[in-house]
Design an enzyme around this catalytic site. Sequence first.
Site, short mmCIF file in Angstrom:
data_model
loop_
_atom_site.label_atom_id
_atom_site.label_comp_id
_atom_site.label_asym_id
_atom_site.label_seq_id
_atom_site.Cartn_x
_atom_site.Cartn_y
_atom_site.Cartn_z
N THR A 241 38.23 59.77 23.12
CA THR A 241 39.31 59.09 22.40
C THR A 241 40.31 60.10 21.81
O THR A 241 39.99 61.28 21.62
CB THR A 241 38.74 58.26 21.24
OG1 THR A 241 37.95 59.12 20.39
CG2 THR A 241 37.87 57.13 21.75
N LYS B 117 40.86 68.42 18.80
CA LYS B 117 41.42 69.78 18.94
C LYS B 117 41.81 70.38 17.59
O LYS B 117 42.96 70.78 17.35
CB LYS B 117 42.63 69.80 19.88
CG LYS B 117 42.27 69.41 21.32
CD LYS B 117 43.45 69.61 22.25
CE LYS B 117 43.13 69.28 23.68
NZ LYS B 117 42.93 67.85 23.95
O1 6AU Z 1 43.54 62.58 33.19
P1 6AU Z 1 44.74 62.64 32.27
O2 6AU Z 1 45.70 63.73 32.66
O3 6AU Z 1 45.42 61.30 32.10
O4 6AU Z 1 44.18 62.97 30.79
C1 6AU Z 1 43.54 64.17 30.49
C2 6AU Z 1 42.97 64.12 29.09
C3 6AU Z 1 43.97 63.96 27.96
C4 6AU Z 1 44.14 65.34 27.38
O5 6AU Z 1 44.37 65.31 25.98
C5 6AU Z 1 42.78 66.00 27.67
O6 6AU Z 1 42.25 65.33 28.82
N1 6AU Z 1 42.81 67.45 27.96
C6 6AU Z 1 41.99 68.37 27.24
C7 6AU Z 1 40.85 67.99 26.43
C8 6AU Z 1 39.91 67.00 26.85
O7 6AU Z 1 40.52 68.64 25.45
C9 6AU Z 1 42.16 69.75 27.40
C10 6AU Z 1 42.99 70.21 28.43
O8 6AU Z 1 43.07 71.40 28.68
N2 6AU Z 1 43.68 69.31 29.18
C11 6AU Z 1 43.61 67.94 28.98
O9 6AU Z 1 44.24 67.20 29.73
O10 6AU Z 1 43.39 63.09 27.00
#
Ligand code: 6AU
Length: 260
Positions: free
Chosen positions: A62, A94
């Site tokens: 979330t 984060k």
């Molecule tokens: O598959 P997406 O691109 O729709 O969503 C990717 C999700 C988003 C980002 O806030 C998160 O993953 N995220 C994170 C996390 C999980 O910490 C780190 C990162 O390097 N890249 C990223 O996309 O909710």
Amino acid sequence: ASFSQKTYAARAKEHPHPLVRELLSTMERKQSNLSLAADVATKAELLALADLVGPHICVLKTHVDIIADFDADLVAQLQALAAKHDFLIFEDRKFADIGNTVKLQYGGGVYRIADWAHITNCHVIPGEGIIEGLAEVGAAKNRGLLLLAEMSSKGMLATGAYTDRNVEMAVRNPFVIGFIGSRRFTEERDLITMTPGVGLHAAGDALGQQYRTPETIVAENGSDIIIVGRGIYGPGKDPVAEAQRYRAAGWAAYERRLQR
Ligand code: 6AU
């Protein structure tokens, strides 16, 4: 043998951290290494999506600060869905401030994240005090922390020595259960890796996100959990069908890794 060559079930049995035992055994029980990144804007949308996709995931990720009508009832309903569908909750907060401030942000405020999120994450840019501050709130509640050792986006700065420092800090802090990153980073203890930027639908988005396949991430790189957002609920998609597809792809990649 590398932890990547062991089954989730075997690792669940041996793991010293109760939360990770729960996570790995959930993955085995549900045959799912898929986490849904539910970046939707309202309480109703989040609950509907979690209820639909819940049977196919091990972790619901979330961003509660996106939810326009966030309230305590949302948390209660998410916890009920987590029990109904057998998944854990990861608030992707984060954190990135000094230890004393993150303690207040994690335990209090509007969201009271430590009360309901099994997992959260932080950047180690402030130094190791951020981990100590979060642990002061979360350790007694059996929570776990992931360090952002790498990011998925174009031009990200978490590379080389910075990534290495993340790994060193993780190894020596028992509150840390693993990483956000693209691969397995260490065999020092069984730290898990959860990988965002996973997609079968596109190479990236207009704002720097970059996607790789479950095969690359799980079978080749030894990551444990794929995090998928818009690939599941994006425009025109059937979230249940897509969740089933990503779950199958993630699990097949895990099985291929065990054969290697
Ligand atoms: O598959 P997406 O691109 O729709 O969503 C990717 C999700 C988003 C980002 O806030 C998160 O993953 N995220 C994170 C996390 C999980 O910490 C780190 C990162 O390097 N890249 C990223 O996309 O909710």
